[in-house]
Design a protein around this motif. Sequence first.
Motif, PDB file in Angstrom:
ATOM      1  N   MET A  37      -2.930  10.604  22.934  1.00 55.79           N
ATOM      2  CA  MET A  37      -4.053  10.537  21.988  1.00 55.79           C
ATOM      3  C   MET A  37      -5.386  10.484  22.716  1.00 55.79           C
ATOM      4  O   MET A  37      -6.375  11.091  22.281  1.00 55.79           O
ATOM      5  N   ASP A  38      -5.424   9.771  23.837  1.00 58.01           N
ATOM      6  CA  ASP A  38      -6.660   9.683  24.609  1.00 58.01           C
ATOM      7  C   ASP A  38      -7.038  11.036  25.201  1.00 58.01           C
ATOM      8  O   ASP A  38      -8.217  11.421  25.220  1.00 58.01           O
ATOM      9  N   ARG A  75     -11.766  15.133  24.483  1.00 52.80           N
ATOM     10  CA  ARG A  75     -12.518  16.090  23.687  1.00 52.80           C
ATOM     11  C   ARG A  75     -13.896  15.545  23.351  1.00 52.80           C
ATOM     12  O   ARG A  75     -14.909  16.227  23.424  1.00 52.80           O
ATOM     13  N   GLY A  76     -13.932  14.244  22.996  1.00 50.33           N
ATOM     14  CA  GLY A  76     -15.210  13.629  22.673  1.00 50.33           C
ATOM     15  C   GLY A  76     -16.118  13.564  23.881  1.00 50.33           C
ATOM     16  O   GLY A  76     -17.335  13.770  23.788  1.00 50.33           O
ATOM     17  N   ALA A  99      -2.613   3.572  18.917  1.00 50.87           N
ATOM     18  CA  ALA A  99      -3.916   3.961  18.370  1.00 50.87           C
ATOM     19  C   ALA A  99      -4.853   2.755  18.268  1.00 50.87           C
ATOM     20  O   ALA A  99      -6.045   2.844  18.593  1.00 50.87           O
ATOM     21  N   LYS A 100      -4.320   1.619  17.843  1.00 51.00           N
ATOM     22  CA  LYS A 100      -5.160   0.428  17.693  1.00 51.00           C
ATOM     23  C   LYS A 100      -5.599  -0.114  19.043  1.00 51.00           C
ATOM     24  O   LYS A 100      -6.706  -0.653  19.170  1.00 51.00           O
ATOM     25  N   LYS A 140      -7.084  -4.269  24.314  1.00 51.16           N
ATOM     26  CA  LYS A 140      -7.818  -3.262  23.559  1.00 51.16           C
ATOM     27  C   LYS A 140      -8.841  -2.555  24.429  1.00 51.16           C
ATOM     28  O   LYS A 140      -9.582  -3.196  25.179  1.00 51.16           O
ATOM     29  N   LEU A 141      -8.879  -1.221  24.302  1.00 53.12           N
ATOM     30  CA  LEU A 141      -9.840  -0.382  25.009  1.00 53.12           C
ATOM     31  C   LEU A 141     -10.721   0.333  23.988  1.00 53.12           C
ATOM     32  O   LEU A 141     -10.286   0.598  22.863  1.00 53.12           O
ATOM     33  N   PRO A 142     -11.948   0.718  24.356  1.00 50.59           N
ATOM     34  CA  PRO A 142     -12.865   1.326  23.392  1.00 50.59           C
ATOM     35  C   PRO A 142     -12.745   2.849  23.279  1.00 50.59           C
ATOM     36  O   PRO A 142     -13.546   3.473  22.575  1.00 50.59           O
ATOM     37  N   ASN A 143     -11.778   3.452  23.937  1.00 50.86           N
ATOM     38  CA  ASN A 143     -11.744   4.906  24.121  1.00 50.86           C
ATOM     39  C   ASN A 143     -11.877   5.713  22.824  1.00 50.86           C
ATOM     40  O   ASN A 143     -12.552   6.740  22.798  1.00 50.86           O
TER      41      ASN A 143
END
Length: 321
Positions: A310-311, A317-318, A75-76, A47-50
């Motif tokens: 998705m990243d 973008r974030g 996504a998860k 799991k990554l926090p991206n």
Amino acid sequence: MTSSLQLDQHGRLRHLLTMDGLPRQLLTEILDRAAHLAEATSGADKKLPNLRGRTIVNLFFEASTRTRSTFEVAAKRLSADVINLQVSSSSTSKGETLLDTLKTMEAMQADLFVIRHDASGAAHFFAEHAAPGVAILNAGDGRHAHPTQGLLDLYTIRAHKGPPENLSVAIVGDVLHSRVARSDIHGLRILGCKDIRVVAPPTLIPAGIEQMGARVFHQLEPGLDGVDVVILLRLQTERMLGAFLPSLGEFHRDFGLTRERLAKLKPDAVVMHPGPINRGVEIAGELAYSERSLILEQVANGISVRMAVMDMILGDRGASK
């Protein structure tokens, strides 16, 4: 029109609707990002926090196992919140329009919709009507496009055979009804592949495929002669209205990959398939997971590629805000 819809003013991914028209540099960046994320999630902690705090909605109007599941896992692994909307039991079955469904989910502050629909152009419709800051990712629309499948196929080819510039790739089977075939052809062409072949009976070859950059073969043996990669396609009988071929048995006889035909390929040629597999139709059952097959690896690669897309859409973008 499509390029301006998919990319922002800085050339970054805003939506992913089709491979057609995307710049080579961007495709390479997606594949490189996927390789990086695959490495980053190869350990016990995957799991990554991206994308923590982001909401992704899987909006599937067509049945799917591999695509929906790998999007959810992707996504998860990026720490996003995921909603899987069961369309058959949702308000669309009560008469709600596609636009109303989109706007309802936007009101719940969803950031990205992964959409699969049986109508070509559905993803474009959603992208044209999405609110600013809401992204659309096409998980397959009719016969039109399946861009993340095309990307994971390119990723798999590159991992095993290197850049596709000097490769020969044959796409065999129901090209007419295949959005995967169209996405693969666009992607291979963009990355410089000069020998793209489609192999099928005349009834399963779409008009104008040569203008996309593919050579047409109506016999399997010459179509596979000297190729590095064979991508087999499922016969999409659910999309066939009328007689497109005499029988499944005759299709296997003329176009199915058998052990004898596999033995005639180049010793290092690899076999791929987007799934689901029809054993004994496009491929002999014992070859599905043989030493030459990359089919299961394609599924695993799909997670990394979908994470990358998705990243790049939401994470980058974030970061730029």
